[in-house]
Scaffold this motif. Sequence first.
Motif, mmCIF file in Angstrom:
data_model
loop_
_atom_site.group_PDB
_atom_site.id
_atom_site.type_symbol
_atom_site.label_atom_id
_atom_site.label_comp_id
_atom_site.label_asym_id
_atom_site.label_seq_id
_atom_site.Cartn_x
_atom_site.Cartn_y
_atom_site.Cartn_z
ATOM 1 N N GLY A 1 0.660 -0.289 19.037
ATOM 2 C CA GLY A 1 0.918 0.556 17.870
ATOM 3 C C GLY A 1 1.823 -0.107 16.844
ATOM 4 O O GLY A 1 1.592 -0.020 15.639
ATOM 5 N N LEU A 2 2.849 -0.777 17.338
ATOM 6 C CA LEU A 2 3.871 -1.313 16.429
ATOM 7 C C LEU A 2 3.514 -2.703 15.907
ATOM 8 O O LEU A 2 3.956 -3.090 14.828
ATOM 9 C CB LEU A 2 5.203 -1.358 17.196
ATOM 10 N N PHE A 3 2.700 -3.441 16.653
ATOM 11 C CA PHE A 3 2.409 -4.837 16.265
ATOM 12 C C PHE A 3 0.978 -4.993 15.758
ATOM 13 O O PHE A 3 0.752 -5.318 14.592
ATOM 14 C CB PHE A 3 2.669 -5.760 17.459
ATOM 15 N N TYR A 4 -0.010 -4.731 16.628
ATOM 16 C CA TYR A 4 -1.387 -5.006 16.210
ATOM 17 C C TYR A 4 -1.886 -4.013 15.160
ATOM 18 O O TYR A 4 -2.652 -4.389 14.263
ATOM 19 C CB TYR A 4 -2.331 -5.043 17.427
ATOM 20 N N GLY A 5 -1.454 -2.748 15.258
ATOM 21 C CA GLY A 5 -1.893 -1.765 14.254
ATOM 22 C C GLY A 5 -1.572 -2.236 12.835
ATOM 23 O O GLY A 5 -2.460 -2.369 11.984
ATOM 24 N N PRO A 6 -0.296 -2.546 12.543
ATOM 25 C CA PRO A 6 0.052 -3.028 11.194
ATOM 26 C C PRO A 6 -0.665 -4.329 10.820
ATOM 27 O O PRO A 6 -1.103 -4.490 9.680
ATOM 28 C CB PRO A 6 1.570 -3.231 11.277
ATOM 29 N N LEU A 7 -0.809 -5.265 11.776
ATOM 30 C CA LEU A 7 -1.522 -6.515 11.447
ATOM 31 C C LEU A 7 -2.968 -6.214 11.051
ATOM 32 O O LEU A 7 -3.497 -6.779 10.088
ATOM 33 C CB LEU A 7 -1.526 -7.474 12.645
ATOM 34 N N HIS A 8 -3.600 -5.295 11.793
ATOM 35 C CA HIS A 8 -4.996 -4.964 11.471
ATOM 36 C C HIS A 8 -5.072 -4.260 10.124
ATOM 37 O O HIS A 8 -5.980 -4.506 9.332
ATOM 38 C CB HIS A 8 -5.602 -4.102 12.586
ATOM 39 N N ALA B 1 0.862 -1.195 0.000
ATOM 40 C CA ALA B 1 0.000 0.000 0.000
ATOM 41 C C ALA B 1 0.889 1.233 0.000
ATOM 42 O O ALA B 1 1.852 1.288 0.785
ATOM 43 C CB ALA B 1 -0.886 0.001 1.236
ATOM 44 N N PRO B 2 0.567 2.226 -0.834
ATOM 45 C CA PRO B 2 1.375 3.443 -0.804
ATOM 46 C C PRO B 2 1.362 4.044 0.590
ATOM 47 O O PRO B 2 0.306 4.205 1.183
ATOM 48 C CB PRO B 2 0.653 4.371 -1.806
ATOM 49 N N GLY B 3 2.547 4.323 1.109
ATOM 50 C CA GLY B 3 2.640 4.918 2.447
ATOM 51 C C GLY B 3 2.890 3.893 3.549
ATOM 52 O O GLY B 3 3.277 4.249 4.659
ATOM 53 N N PHE B 4 2.679 2.599 3.246
ATOM 54 C CA PHE B 4 2.807 1.593 4.314
ATOM 55 C C PHE B 4 4.245 1.518 4.846
ATOM 56 O O PHE B 4 4.473 1.461 6.056
ATOM 57 C CB PHE B 4 2.336 0.213 3.815
ATOM 58 N N ALA B 5 5.222 1.516 3.941
ATOM 59 C CA ALA B 5 6.626 1.412 4.374
ATOM 60 C C ALA B 5 7.002 2.627 5.236
ATOM 61 O O ALA B 5 7.676 2.485 6.274
ATOM 62 C CB ALA B 5 7.542 1.303 3.155
ATOM 63 N N GLU B 6 6.525 3.812 4.828
ATOM 64 C CA GLU B 6 6.824 5.030 5.599
ATOM 65 C C GLU B 6 6.173 4.939 6.985
ATOM 66 O O GLU B 6 6.739 5.334 7.992
ATOM 67 C CB GLU B 6 6.298 6.290 4.885
ATOM 68 N N TRP B 7 4.936 4.422 7.000
ATOM 69 C CA TRP B 7 4.218 4.274 8.278
ATOM 70 C C TRP B 7 4.999 3.335 9.199
ATOM 71 O O TRP B 7 5.198 3.632 10.373
ATOM 72 C CB TRP B 7 2.813 3.737 7.999
ATOM 73 N N MET B 8 5.485 2.211 8.656
ATOM 74 C CA MET B 8 6.236 1.256 9.469
ATOM 75 C C MET B 8 7.514 1.895 10.022
ATOM 76 O O MET B 8 7.872 1.688 11.179
ATOM 77 C CB MET B 8 6.586 -0.003 8.660
ATOM 78 N N SER B 9 8.220 2.666 9.170
ATOM 79 C CA SER B 9 9.452 3.318 9.657
ATOM 80 C C SER B 9 9.130 4.289 10.786
ATOM 81 O O SER B 9 9.847 4.359 11.795
ATOM 82 C CB SER B 9 10.135 4.131 8.548
ATOM 83 N N PHE B 10 8.029 5.018 10.594
ATOM 84 C CA PHE B 10 7.610 5.979 11.621
ATOM 85 C C PHE B 10 7.278 5.253 12.929
ATOM 86 O O PHE B 10 7.725 5.647 14.013
ATOM 87 C CB PHE B 10 6.386 6.761 11.116
ATOM 88 N N LEU B 11 6.514 4.154 12.826
ATOM 89 C CA LEU B 11 6.102 3.423 14.037
ATOM 90 C C LEU B 11 7.309 2.849 14.761
ATOM 91 O O LEU B 11 7.415 2.897 15.988
ATOM 92 C CB LEU B 11 5.129 2.284 13.671
ATOM 93 N N GLU B 12 8.239 2.307 13.978
ATOM 94 C CA GLU B 12 9.421 1.692 14.577
ATOM 95 C C GLU B 12 10.242 2.748 15.322
ATOM 96 O O GLU B 12 10.677 2.538 16.455
ATOM 97 C CB GLU B 12 10.237 1.022 13.468
ATOM 98 N N ALA B 13 10.440 3.900 14.654
ATOM 99 C CA ALA B 13 11.237 4.963 15.283
ATOM 100 C C ALA B 13 10.535 5.472 16.538
ATOM 101 O O ALA B 13 11.150 5.632 17.602
ATOM 102 C CB ALA B 13 11.457 6.102 14.292
#
Length: 248
Positions: free
Chosen positions: A61-68, A4-16
């Motif tokens: 935020g980092l685990f269940y959010g992305p899975l959902h 999904a466009p933006g997903f990789a950026e979202w993951m980087s943001f969540l991880e940081a």
Amino acid sequence: MTDAPGFAEWMSFLEARHLADLTFQEVSRSLRALSATYVERRKRLGEGAALAGAGKRAAFGLFYGPLHFLLIRHIVSSLPELGRGVETIVDLGCGTGAAGAAWAKTRAAGAVVHGVDRHPWAVDQARETYRIFGLRGRVRVDDAAKMLLPERSAVVAAFAVNELSAATRDRLLPRLLSHAERGGRVLVVEPLAGFVAPWWPTWQRAFQSSGGRADEWRTRASLPAIVEKLDRAAGLNHRELTGRSLWI
Ligand SMILES: C[S@@+](CC[C@H](N)C(=O)[O-])C[C@H]1O[C@@H](n2cnc3c(N)ncnc32)[C@H](O)[C@@H]1O
């Protein structure tokens, strides 16, 4: 699904963000505690136990959010009706904004997303999620059951109805059905496990007798590296994403 466009950026943001003040070990320990809350201490969910404490919030935020996000993206891509003419998405119990963002990014580019959650932390996270995905989003701290549903809007309630009290849930069902009768759409998603949502058969009958449908979902997903690492460290197994949905 991770494309999904933006997903990789979202993951980087969540991880940081979530690993800024906590170590990986602290987050994975909190993930175990959070999962136990969902399974063994369900009675405490109504008191907000799931998001109590920085560790559990980070784990959510980092685990269940992305899975959902990934599961809702799969559901929305599999049901073509979910993509037609959606201009407004209301995300009830939006948490970090995953479900509304997934629907909008998958099939409703340009839709406005309204996230509502009773937890101020969740609402702040949802605001960031919408920003990162480039969505027009609005957020609000409120009780999901009191939220006004704009005419013809698309309503999603993902993994949230099971946290409502029985009385609130009973009031919400007729509201959702009457929203659908007036041209709105409604998508409810919950885990497959029956004990999480003992009310499901009643809701399923109500949706189906109003012309809606019920589905069960199982899909193999390639997970973001940090999600996979947390899954393993916490002794969980989410290589297959599962859930069930009601749609009208
Ligand atoms: C398991 S989380 C799911 C969040 C999000 N929908 C997702 O799929 O990731 C459930 C959310 O429902 C919210 N919630 C529970 N009861 C609520 C209520 N009465 N009104 C608004 N939000 C509520 C919680 O604060 C939490 O953020």
